[in-house]
Design a protein around this motif. Structure first.
Motif, PDB file in Angstrom:
ATOM      1  N   LEU A 129       0.842  -1.191   0.000  1.00 53.47           N
ATOM      2  CA  LEU A 129       0.000   0.000   0.000  1.00 53.47           C
ATOM      3  C   LEU A 129       0.880   1.245   0.000  1.00 53.47           C
ATOM      4  N   SER A 130       0.624   2.113  -0.943  1.00 53.44           N
ATOM      5  CA  SER A 130       1.386   3.357  -1.020  1.00 53.44           C
ATOM      6  C   SER A 130       0.484   4.454  -1.557  1.00 53.44           C
ATOM      7  N   PRO A 132      20.559  -2.868  -0.302  1.00 51.96           N
ATOM      8  CA  PRO A 132      20.400  -2.389   1.078  1.00 51.96           C
ATOM      9  C   PRO A 132      20.456  -0.875   1.213  1.00 51.96           C
ATOM     10  N   ARG A 133      20.857  -0.186   0.165  1.00 50.03           N
ATOM     11  CA  ARG A 133      20.882   1.277   0.228  1.00 50.03           C
ATOM     12  C   ARG A 133      19.488   1.888   0.118  1.00 50.03           C
ATOM     13  N   PHE A 134      18.500   1.095  -0.297  1.00 48.02           N
ATOM     14  CA  PHE A 134      17.168   1.654  -0.556  1.00 48.02           C
ATOM     15  C   PHE A 134      16.369   1.916   0.729  1.00 48.02           C
ATOM     16  N   VAL A 135      16.470   0.996   1.688  1.00 48.25           N
ATOM     17  CA  VAL A 135      15.557   1.006   2.834  1.00 48.25           C
ATOM     18  C   VAL A 135      16.224   1.647   4.047  1.00 48.25           C
ATOM     19  N   LYS A 136      15.631   2.728   4.529  1.00 47.88           N
ATOM     20  CA  LYS A 136      16.161   3.422   5.709  1.00 47.88           C
ATOM     21  C   LYS A 136      15.752   2.709   6.993  1.00 47.88           C
ATOM     22  N   GLU A 137      14.502   2.232   7.044  1.00 48.15           N
ATOM     23  CA  GLU A 137      14.016   1.632   8.286  1.00 48.15           C
ATOM     24  C   GLU A 137      12.802   0.752   7.987  1.00 48.15           C
ATOM     25  N   PHE A 153      11.706   4.374   2.868  1.00 46.83           N
ATOM     26  CA  PHE A 153      12.775   4.392   1.878  1.00 46.83           C
ATOM     27  C   PHE A 153      13.576   5.688   2.015  1.00 46.83           C
ATOM     28  N   VAL A 154      14.841   5.628   1.651  1.00 49.50           N
ATOM     29  CA  VAL A 154      15.699   6.811   1.680  1.00 49.50           C
ATOM     30  C   VAL A 154      15.243   7.800   0.618  1.00 49.50           C
ATOM     31  N   ASP A 155      15.656   9.039   0.775  1.00 53.03           N
ATOM     32  CA  ASP A 155      15.439  10.010  -0.294  1.00 53.03           C
ATOM     33  C   ASP A 155      16.256   9.581  -1.514  1.00 53.03           C
ATOM     34  N   TYR A 156      15.659   9.726  -2.672  1.00 58.95           N
ATOM     35  CA  TYR A 156      16.337   9.303  -3.900  1.00 58.95           C
ATOM     36  C   TYR A 156      17.512  10.235  -4.233  1.00 58.95           C
ATOM     37  N   TYR A 157      18.582   9.656  -4.735  1.00 56.24           N
ATOM     38  CA  TYR A 157      19.699  10.431  -5.278  1.00 56.24           C
ATOM     39  C   TYR A 157      20.245   9.691  -6.489  1.00 56.24           C
ATOM     40  N   ARG A 194      10.410   3.277  -7.972  1.00 60.40           N
ATOM     41  CA  ARG A 194      10.890   4.649  -7.796  1.00 60.40           C
ATOM     42  C   ARG A 194       9.947   5.468  -6.918  1.00 60.40           C
ATOM     43  N   SER A 195       8.660   5.101  -6.907  1.00 62.49           N
ATOM     44  CA  SER A 195       7.682   5.892  -6.147  1.00 62.49           C
ATOM     45  C   SER A 195       7.860   5.768  -4.636  1.00 62.49           C
ATOM     46  N   TYR A 196       8.595   4.751  -4.168  1.00 64.17           N
ATOM     47  CA  TYR A 196       8.747   4.549  -2.724  1.00 64.17           C
ATOM     48  C   TYR A 196       9.785   5.480  -2.092  1.00 64.17           C
ATOM     49  N   PHE A 197      10.692   6.006  -2.875  1.00 61.02           N
ATOM     50  CA  PHE A 197      11.795   6.783  -2.310  1.00 61.02           C
ATOM     51  C   PHE A 197      11.300   8.073  -1.655  1.00 61.02           C
ATOM     52  N   GLY A 198      11.884   8.360  -0.498  1.00 62.05           N
ATOM     53  CA  GLY A 198      11.584   9.596   0.196  1.00 62.05           C
ATOM     54  C   GLY A 198      10.302   9.578   1.017  1.00 62.05           C
ATOM     55  N   LYS A 199       9.713   8.395   1.195  1.00 60.42           N
ATOM     56  CA  LYS A 199       8.471   8.335   1.969  1.00 60.42           C
ATOM     57  C   LYS A 199       8.283   6.924   2.524  1.00 60.42           C
TER      58      LYS A 199
END
Length: 213
Positions: free
Chosen positions: A96-97, A182-187, A148-152, A116-121
């Protein structure tokens, strides 16, 4: 955040001699290997069930509405001729997003858009489980929140590589957490195995842990 919620239950679980996993998912089969389950694939019209119950639960908040709908899909998978002495396990996982249900992507372009839509939120993964015998039913769902981390720009090749190499078309939300860079997921808030596709500790506790009086 409460991560395990009961949906429906009746009867008492009695001894069973065989476990039947109503899923062809290799991930769920591996997670339940300690039960040595028999595998029986089932087909249900998930989108028809989804459309119906999303309307039934229209007054609920979106997460609860979708999670209860997910439970009905798991239940429907177990609506078969049940045999005495067998425990049937069925499950369903949804992503769900932005108050939308992300099912399996129809093509690689949609898979990349989803990812790509998951980054930053944050987004949520819900896995519903139905445990059933001829005299017993226990349906619940587990929730996990992923940040997810903020995209860069340095992540672009990893995103494209995942979409190209990891076969996201058979996965709800276009990814398998165990395969992600593993760089994608912050928590992650909640049980990792909810995200993989089956909250194994909760299933095991419901089947085998001593019941409190």
């Amino acid at each position: 955040m409460k991560t395990v919620i009961d949906y429906e239950k009746y009867g008492e679980l009695t001894a069973f001699s065989q476990v039947v996993l109503l899923s062809n998912s290799p991930r769920r089969r591996d997670l339940l290997s300690f039960l040595n389950p028999e595998i029986a694939g089932v087909e249900v019209d998930e989108r028809a069930i989804e459309d119906h119950y999303m309307a039934v639960y229209a007054k609920e908040d979106f997460l609860t509405r979708a999670a209860k709908t997910c439970c009905e899909i798991s239940k429907a998978k177990s609506d078969k001729l049940l045999e005495d002495g067998k425990l049937y396990i069925s499950a369903d996982t949804i992503v769900l997003s932005d108050d939308k249900i992300f099912n399996k992507p129809k093509d690689l372009s949609e898979a990349e858009t989803m990812l790509r839509s998951y980054f930053g939120k944050s987004h949520y993964v819900v896995t519903s489980v139905c445990l059933r015998t001829t005299t017993y039913l226990d349906v619940f769902y587990a929730v996990a929140r992923l940040d997810f981390v903020d995209y860069y720009d340095g992540l672009d090749e990893a995103v494209q590589s995942y979409v190209r190499d990891k076969r996201p078309l058979d996965k709800s939300g276009a990814y398998g957490i165990q395969e992600l860079d593993p760089r994608f997921v912050k928590e992650i808030h909640g049980n990792l195995y909810t995200v993989i596709g089956l909250p194994v500790a909760e299933v095991s506790a419901r089947l085998f842990a001593p019941k409190t009086p």
